[in-house]
Design an enzyme around this catalytic site. Sequence first.
Site, PDB file in Angstrom:
ATOM      1  N   HIS A 363      -5.471  34.295  49.068  1.00 57.40           N
ATOM      2  CA  HIS A 363      -6.334  35.318  49.641  1.00 57.40           C
ATOM      3  C   HIS A 363      -5.690  36.083  50.768  1.00 57.40           C
ATOM      4  O   HIS A 363      -6.002  37.242  50.993  1.00 57.40           O
ATOM      5  CB  HIS A 363      -7.688  34.718  49.981  1.00 57.40           C
ATOM      6  CG  HIS A 363      -8.413  34.539  48.695  1.00 57.40           C
ATOM      7  ND1 HIS A 363      -8.253  33.406  47.954  1.00 57.40           N
ATOM      8  CD2 HIS A 363      -9.112  35.414  47.962  1.00 57.40           C
ATOM      9  CE1 HIS A 363      -8.896  33.582  46.811  1.00 57.40           C
ATOM     10  NE2 HIS A 363      -9.424  34.786  46.791  1.00 57.40           N
ATOM     11  N   ARG A 470     -14.409  42.764  44.779  1.00 56.27           N
ATOM     12  CA  ARG A 470     -14.354  41.299  44.761  1.00 56.27           C
ATOM     13  C   ARG A 470     -15.276  40.766  45.862  1.00 56.27           C
ATOM     14  O   ARG A 470     -14.852  40.623  47.011  1.00 56.27           O
ATOM     15  CB  ARG A 470     -12.925  40.814  45.029  1.00 56.27           C
ATOM     16  CG  ARG A 470     -11.928  41.081  43.903  1.00 56.27           C
ATOM     17  CD  ARG A 470     -10.562  40.543  44.303  1.00 56.27           C
ATOM     18  NE  ARG A 470      -9.675  40.358  43.174  1.00 56.27           N
ATOM     19  CZ  ARG A 470      -8.662  41.177  42.871  1.00 56.27           C
ATOM     20  NH1 ARG A 470      -8.415  42.232  43.605  1.00 56.27           N
ATOM     21  NH2 ARG A 470      -7.890  40.925  41.836  1.00 56.27           N
ATOM     22  N   ARG A 506     -18.539  42.729  41.471  1.00 57.04           N
ATOM     23  CA  ARG A 506     -18.346  41.508  40.692  1.00 57.04           C
ATOM     24  C   ARG A 506     -19.039  40.373  41.429  1.00 57.04           C
ATOM     25  O   ARG A 506     -18.811  40.189  42.634  1.00 57.04           O
ATOM     26  CB  ARG A 506     -16.864  41.203  40.538  1.00 57.04           C
ATOM     27  CG  ARG A 506     -16.634  39.870  39.840  1.00 57.04           C
ATOM     28  CD  ARG A 506     -15.193  39.631  39.545  1.00 57.04           C
ATOM     29  NE  ARG A 506     -14.477  39.187  40.741  1.00 57.04           N
ATOM     30  CZ  ARG A 506     -13.184  38.913  40.745  1.00 57.04           C
ATOM     31  NH1 ARG A 506     -12.475  39.056  39.639  1.00 57.04           N
ATOM     32  NH2 ARG A 506     -12.582  38.510  41.839  1.00 57.04           N
ATOM     33  N   GLU A 605     -11.547  37.686  30.699  1.00 58.04           N
ATOM     34  CA  GLU A 605     -10.435  36.976  31.348  1.00 58.04           C
ATOM     35  C   GLU A 605      -9.977  35.774  30.536  1.00 58.04           C
ATOM     36  O   GLU A 605      -9.033  35.092  30.919  1.00 58.04           O
ATOM     37  CB  GLU A 605     -10.863  36.509  32.744  1.00 58.04           C
ATOM     38  CG  GLU A 605     -11.250  37.664  33.651  1.00 58.04           C
ATOM     39  CD  GLU A 605     -11.647  37.202  35.039  1.00 58.04           C
ATOM     40  OE1 GLU A 605     -10.791  37.220  35.926  1.00 58.04           O
ATOM     41  OE2 GLU A 605     -12.818  36.817  35.216  1.00 58.04           O
ATOM     42  N   ASP A 629      -5.987  36.735  35.215  1.00 54.08           N
ATOM     43  CA  ASP A 629      -6.390  35.475  34.593  1.00 54.08           C
ATOM     44  C   ASP A 629      -6.081  35.483  33.101  1.00 54.08           C
ATOM     45  O   ASP A 629      -5.569  34.505  32.562  1.00 54.08           O
ATOM     46  CB  ASP A 629      -7.887  35.222  34.830  1.00 54.08           C
ATOM     47  CG  ASP A 629      -8.120  34.533  36.159  1.00 54.08           C
ATOM     48  OD1 ASP A 629      -7.412  33.547  36.438  1.00 54.08           O
ATOM     49  OD2 ASP A 629      -8.984  34.984  36.935  1.00 54.08           O
ATOM     50  N   CYS A 676      -8.690  45.838  35.033  1.00 52.45           N
ATOM     51  CA  CYS A 676      -8.709  45.803  36.497  1.00 52.45           C
ATOM     52  C   CYS A 676      -7.790  44.743  37.105  1.00 52.45           C
ATOM     53  O   CYS A 676      -7.860  44.479  38.294  1.00 52.45           O
ATOM     54  CB  CYS A 676     -10.135  45.628  37.015  1.00 52.45           C
ATOM     55  SG  CYS A 676     -10.833  44.029  36.646  1.00 52.45           S
TER      56      CYS A 676
HETATM   57  C1  PEP Z   1      -8.099  39.149  37.185  1.00 52.03           C
HETATM   58  O1  PEP Z   1      -8.149  37.945  36.891  1.00 52.03           O
HETATM   59  O2  PEP Z   1      -7.326  39.959  36.642  1.00 52.03           O
HETATM   60  C2  PEP Z   1      -8.960  39.681  38.252  1.00 52.03           C
HETATM   61  C3  PEP Z   1      -9.032  40.973  38.491  1.00 52.03           C
HETATM   62  O3  PEP Z   1      -9.636  38.774  38.992  1.00 52.03           O
HETATM   63  P1  PEP Z   1      -8.982  37.940  40.202  1.00 52.03           P
HETATM   64  O4  PEP Z   1      -7.572  38.396  40.402  1.00 52.03           O
HETATM   65  O5  PEP Z   1      -9.833  38.153  41.370  1.00 52.03           O
HETATM   66  O6  PEP Z   1      -9.051  36.542  39.634  1.00 52.03           O
HETATM   67 MG    MG Z   2      -9.807  36.737  37.588  1.00 53.40          MG
END
Ligand code: PEP
Ligand code: MG
Length: 745
Positions: A363, A470, A506, A605, A629, A676
């Site tokens: 993060h 997010r 989200r 995902e 993911d 995304c």
């Molecule tokens: C992803 O998994 O591509 C995504 C946008 O979510 P995060 O990176 O927050 O897991």
């Molecule tokens: Mg993700």
Amino acid sequence: MADGLESESRKLLGRLRDTMAEEAAGQERLDRIVALTADSMGTEVCSIYLFRDEETLELCATEGLKPEAVHQTRMRLGEGLVGRVARTGRAVNAADAPAEPGFRYMPETGEEIYSSFLGVPIQRLGEKLGVLVVQSKFKREFTADEIYALEVVAMVLAEMTELGAFVGEGAALKARHTQPVMLRGTTAQEGAAMGHVWLHEPRVVVTNVVSDDPEKERARLTQAVETLRVGVDEMLTQATDGSEALQVLEAYRMFANSKGWMRRMETDIGRGLSAEAAVEKEQSQARARMSEVSDAYLRDRLSDLDDLSNRLLRILTGQGKETGSEMPDDPILIARNIGPGELLEYGRRLKGIVLEEGSVGSHAAIVARALAIPLVIHAKRITNEALNGDRILVDGDQGIVHLRPEETVAGAFIDKLAMQAEAQKRYASIRDVVCVSGCGERIELNMNAGLMADLPSLESSGAEGVGLFRTELQFLVRQQMPKRTDLAALYARVLDAAKGKRVVFRTLDIGSDKVLPYMRRVEEPNPALGWRAIRVGLDKPGVMRMQVQALLRAANGRPLTIMFPFIAQYEEFRAAREEVDKAVARETKLGHVLPETIEIGAMLETPSLAYASKKLFDEVAFLSVGGNDLKQFFFAADRENELVRRRYDTLNVSFLTFLEHVVQRCAESGTKLSFCGEDAGRPVEALCFAAIGFRSLSMRPASVGPVKSLLMRSNLAAVKAAIHEARAEGEMSVRDRVMALLREG
Ligand code: PEP
Ligand code: MG
């Protein structure tokens, strides 16, 4: 340990201290140290080898070997017994050294007549500085006490090296912290930055390494541990389940109650070290072990021990985090690691960040990305090398850091910055035009966000909306669960700031690497495949309900878009949507104003969703591919694991074929589709996604300009043809072909 030995060791350290206190040039000091160590240890030879560069050791002083060999004899890391000590960071104790595997004969030193060899590493806080060796004619194995004594001498040497005690005429040693250093790390946020070092945790400097009053030092140590205990107890009273304070306390309990830890430090004091030197010796060893263990749990515990040692050192030396130095105007933050909350406190003031640890998906990295601050992680030794105020260049594109750069390097870097500024101007000139490809296809470009701090970028980047908000970031940067009213106010501010542009909220995506400090941590064998995102939301719906309600209220008559993360099958989407339906019914009953429209979509995902029943494609308002993911599951390669995460190219033919299938299914059902994940922000990747049919991409704000610029110049049909040719030819990745096409122009 026998008292006799203790006092022998103290005597040696006492003599060492006196030697250090005398006025002498660096070389003279080294010469005196080898002479007195050989004398005290009763060996014919004592030698000091120090690193010339990362790979080469040089004999810098000797008692007993031929003096002509000094500054002539060199060996590579791993070469001979000395090289072995340096590479492994462990002592080598050989009664018959020439018979040892790897023994290297060096005629210039005249060493063949010595049979016993004891070498220990000279290292400070895990950083390797050299090797200290004693040798004797008689075949004998050195005792544990002798090894220990030599290790303590090595430690004093390391401290003195750090303090610059050996710098001077004649010595091969260069002044530490004055030379240019280039470090190679991993890029976590692109961009280049030039500035001056700001240490997140200023180094504790131990100046009194040796003491001849063990009683006093033991009392100081006991007192400091007591102060530490009181401090941790205070933290405990404020600690909540799973909080940082509790974790520290657990670590504290483990080590402070571990008699071994205290006893080892007390023994070191008995041998002549000061209390702080004894703490640092333990810390050094923990760091050396840390670089060797791969088990995550063990590494965490060693890192706890490291933190605890730091606290103890600050108590003992009275050196707080406040060093009195001023943060430079162009700070580049240097830390071993940093949490997202701490990073946010620095905010946009930072020009760049360099971490010794960290991970791309962490993060802190997401925050750095949101703030568009260049970030290099895994820059080993940076916290040892850098001093507050040092000039530093951060090349976030290559993952390279130049500390105290030469003028030529700095000059080239300034050119690079100028080129980037040129490119920025180009992007600014197309900021307000919508993206239409060279062949006339309209592509929607949105941005990813998660913090209030991101929203000004909506205007400055030219993004058409927020394709991924997010929401978990707001939960992650707090010390406790936010309240519904706070969340509603925050989401309302987000919508206000978006000024009518669409924001895709989200719902909470926690679990895996995203652990809320105030929620009980569930130990899972494989968190990425575990209880995360919508799975938590559906099993424990309290938080999701609260969040959905906050969103409905925030919209207050405006359009609302909600997206569920990590949906792996239709039923999960249906159950999550029911939660929204129930919340809407509740709000209606309570007489609250409902959103003008509610769009409910899902993230794709997991590969399974691409093969879900038609019901899913018909019922979702849109699908958004979470490539970060999706890619890790498609290739079974952990996105957090440096060993494998780059192994599979996004432009791999299999992956693109899979994405084409998703495009196809959405086309059949008329489902809106976007991408995304981070790859949408990489121009060449974005181009390929557009070529196979994606018409909406969401990326970090800084990428909108570069992606738009490339798309506007490109012919998607030609790129698509190149992709299909690569597939027909059985190529693994389409990258080479697409790059060749771009070069043709
Ligand atoms: C992803 O998994 O591509 C995504 C946008 O979510 P995060 O990176 O927050 O897991
Ligand atoms: Mg993700």
